[in-house]
Every structure is written in structure tokens, then in C-alpha cells.
Design a protein around this motif. Sequence first.
Motif, mmCIF file in Angstrom:
data_model
loop_
_atom_site.group_PDB
_atom_site.id
_atom_site.type_symbol
_atom_site.label_atom_id
_atom_site.label_comp_id
_atom_site.label_asym_id
_atom_site.label_seq_id
_atom_site.Cartn_x
_atom_site.Cartn_y
_atom_site.Cartn_z
ATOM 1 N N GLU A 1 30.636 3.404 27.397
ATOM 2 C CA GLU A 1 31.471 2.457 26.468
ATOM 3 C C GLU A 1 31.926 1.280 27.046
ATOM 4 O O GLU A 1 32.364 1.462 28.294
ATOM 5 C CB GLU A 1 32.538 3.569 25.684
ATOM 6 C CG GLU A 1 31.933 4.611 24.961
ATOM 7 C CD GLU A 1 33.032 5.178 24.139
ATOM 8 O OE1 GLU A 1 34.126 5.247 24.721
ATOM 9 O OE2 GLU A 1 32.674 5.721 23.115
ATOM 10 N N LEU A 2 32.287 0.283 26.417
ATOM 11 C CA LEU A 2 33.127 -0.983 26.944
ATOM 12 C C LEU A 2 34.430 -0.818 26.281
ATOM 13 O O LEU A 2 34.394 -0.346 25.154
ATOM 14 C CB LEU A 2 32.379 -2.125 26.726
ATOM 15 C CG LEU A 2 31.003 -2.164 27.594
ATOM 16 C CD1 LEU A 2 30.414 -3.563 27.237
ATOM 17 C CD2 LEU A 2 31.018 -2.148 28.829
ATOM 18 N N THR A 3 35.476 -1.292 26.864
ATOM 19 C CA THR A 3 36.866 -1.496 26.178
ATOM 20 C C THR A 3 36.934 -2.730 25.761
ATOM 21 O O THR A 3 36.893 -3.888 26.720
ATOM 22 C CB THR A 3 37.908 -0.971 27.102
ATOM 23 O OG1 THR A 3 37.647 0.390 27.773
ATOM 24 C CG2 THR A 3 39.258 -1.084 26.616
ATOM 25 N N ASN B 1 39.136 -6.192 24.258
ATOM 26 C CA ASN B 1 40.364 -6.749 24.587
ATOM 27 C C ASN B 1 41.745 -6.213 23.926
ATOM 28 O O ASN B 1 42.721 -6.666 24.524
ATOM 29 C CB ASN B 1 40.181 -8.530 24.608
ATOM 30 C CG ASN B 1 39.760 -8.957 23.248
ATOM 31 O OD1 ASN B 1 40.216 -7.948 22.199
ATOM 32 N ND2 ASN B 1 39.315 -10.066 23.352
ATOM 33 N N ASN B 2 41.586 -5.488 22.920
ATOM 34 C CA ASN B 2 42.673 -4.950 22.398
ATOM 35 C C ASN B 2 42.841 -3.409 22.658
ATOM 36 O O ASN B 2 43.408 -2.646 22.243
ATOM 37 C CB ASN B 2 42.486 -4.961 20.731
ATOM 38 C CG ASN B 2 41.428 -4.465 20.252
ATOM 39 O OD1 ASN B 2 40.486 -3.879 20.768
ATOM 40 N ND2 ASN B 2 41.474 -4.275 18.880
ATOM 41 N N GLY B 3 41.782 -2.903 23.593
ATOM 42 C CA GLY B 3 41.735 -1.565 23.794
ATOM 43 C C GLY B 3 40.861 -0.599 23.084
ATOM 44 O O GLY B 3 40.810 0.604 23.531
ATOM 45 N N VAL B 4 40.319 -1.122 22.131
ATOM 46 C CA VAL B 4 39.363 -0.329 21.346
ATOM 47 C C VAL B 4 38.033 -0.002 22.161
ATOM 48 O O VAL B 4 37.591 -1.086 22.829
ATOM 49 C CB VAL B 4 39.158 -0.744 20.127
ATOM 50 C CG1 VAL B 4 37.986 -0.224 19.310
ATOM 51 C CG2 VAL B 4 40.343 -0.792 19.154
ATOM 52 N N THR B 5 37.590 1.034 22.062
ATOM 53 C CA THR B 5 36.235 1.237 22.848
ATOM 54 C C THR B 5 35.032 1.100 21.934
ATOM 55 O O THR B 5 35.088 1.565 20.909
ATOM 56 C CB THR B 5 36.215 2.739 23.852
ATOM 57 O OG1 THR B 5 36.386 3.724 22.721
ATOM 58 C CG2 THR B 5 37.232 2.721 24.708
ATOM 59 N N GLN C 1 28.264 1.064 24.277
ATOM 60 C CA GLN C 1 27.564 -0.058 24.657
ATOM 61 C C GLN C 1 26.055 -0.098 24.056
ATOM 62 O O GLN C 1 25.502 -1.346 23.923
ATOM 63 C CB GLN C 1 27.484 -0.103 26.337
ATOM 64 C CG GLN C 1 27.026 -1.495 26.828
ATOM 65 C CD GLN C 1 27.139 -1.362 28.265
ATOM 66 O OE1 GLN C 1 27.028 -0.303 28.955
ATOM 67 N NE2 GLN C 1 26.457 -2.564 28.997
ATOM 68 N N GLU D 1 33.900 -9.865 24.603
ATOM 69 C CA GLU D 1 32.587 -8.999 24.994
ATOM 70 C C GLU D 1 31.309 -10.045 24.331
ATOM 71 O O GLU D 1 31.401 -10.162 23.307
ATOM 72 C CB GLU D 1 32.477 -7.659 24.720
ATOM 73 C CG GLU D 1 33.685 -6.708 25.305
ATOM 74 C CD GLU D 1 33.625 -6.466 26.961
ATOM 75 O OE1 GLU D 1 32.368 -6.887 27.190
ATOM 76 O OE2 GLU D 1 34.577 -6.152 27.525
#
Length: 273
Positions: A3-5, A7-11, A14, A179
Motif C-alpha cells: 500500500e501507499l500512503t 498525502n492525507n494519511g489514507v492508504t 498499489q 501520488e
Amino acid sequence: MSELTLNNGVTIPQLGLGVFQVPPEDTQRIVEDAFEAGYRHIDTAAGYRNEAGVGAAIAATGIPREEIFVTTKLRNGEQGKAQEAFQNSRKALGLDYVDLYLIHWPVPSQGLYVQAWKELERLYENKQIRAIGVSNFLAEHLDTLLESSETVPAVNQIELHPSYQQAGLAAKCRSHGIEVEAYSPLGQGGDLNGNAVTAIANGHGATTAQVVLAWHLASGNIVIPKTVNPDRMRENFAAASLTLTDSELAALTALESGARIGSDPAVASFTQM
């Protein structure tokens, strides 16, 4: 699946499944096949006309809602009424919230994407969307948005594959914490036939699609290959376990040819209605 995080912390997982051009009557079955294969990230759009099938598959599965990541997108012809359009998408999906909502194309000739973005910001503030982003935005569109709003997009979903990498745009996105999500990640199959891809695949006992997807994952891209074949779904999903060498990654990066397949976002103006 990694998973990527955002910029607001939501994952976000990928690797996901895209349902572009999947017939509405087939969508539920295909998405259920994807869930069975291990996918937890589904990418749809109002313009694809198959949100209801995605929602039906989610309702039919026993997978907890919080384990499924759903992306949908605002039609070009509805940028002037984004709030209403979003609610229609949410209802078609049968969901209380959407994980990621994107402006599908900038359509600069309309001059409405900043207005639409402000509506997305309100929906995000009201927690009806976990993250908001854009699709097909070029550097100039991003600049206008960043100058006109408070929220930095979480994602820019763009055409990206070895033969068309948009490296400058991708770098700009990442410099702002946006992202990069790749659609048409296999070049609609056109990037699977080259000698370099074939040689790498043979060396790993992998499919050429797995090689290209592994390149995306190693590059840090979110990637949403589309297939309706359950066997290919499983093969694509297995790309997450394929590790390419630095020289192999470089050989794939060297395939850049600058050949766009899809429409040019600078001039695209279709409504999707």
C-alpha cells in the motif's frame, strides 16, 4: 499487496483492477472474480456506466467494506454540478462513502475544473470522500488548481506505461506530494511485445505483463491494469512478488518513445454523457 500512503494519511493498495470498457452487465461478475483473486482496489468512473455493477459486487462479497478501496470519477459534462454528480455515483455504488473521487479530465475549454474541485473539497470536508484527486491533469492544470485551492490532490491518474512515461509530469506530481496512478499501464498491450520485455520475462519465468507491472510497482506508481480474464487477474496480481534488477528496470525505462495512446488532456473536450 503493498500500500501507499496518500498525502492525507489514507492508504491505497498499489495494485488494483480497472473496469474501463467493462460492459455493465458483466461488471459484477468480473469484480467478484477480482475479489476472489485478492484484489481490494477497484477503479471505476461515472463515464464507464458500470458503477452499479461494482457496487453489486461489493454488496455480494463478505469482505469488510473498510478493506475495499473504491475510486470513481466525475464526468466531464458534470463539472458544473459536481455535488449532484457525486451523490449519483455514490448511490449507484450503494456506498456510504467513496475512498477516492477524481475529476476525470480537466477539459480546459470549459473552464470549470477549479469550480468542480471546490465542490470536491466540500465533499471531502463532510467525510463523504476519504481522498480527492484528479486525472489527466497536465502541469499547467495542476498549477492552476494549486494556486486556486487549499487542498493538494492526493492522486493524479494519467496515461503511463514504458513507452509513454510522462516523466516530467510524474516528477512534478511527486514534488507536491501527489501520488502518480498509471492507467493503460501495459500500453493497451502494445508494450508487451518488445525484445527487452520478452527477455526479462523469460529470465524470470514470468509473463510480460507481470514484468511491466513490476516495473510500475518498483517505480512507485499506483497501477490499475484491466482484464476480464480471471487467470490474467491472478497473474497480474502476482506481479507484486516479482523483483526486477536495477539493470532490468533501466531497460524498461529506456523504452520511452513519447507515443501517447489516449486523448490529449490539453484539448480533450468530450462530455462522457
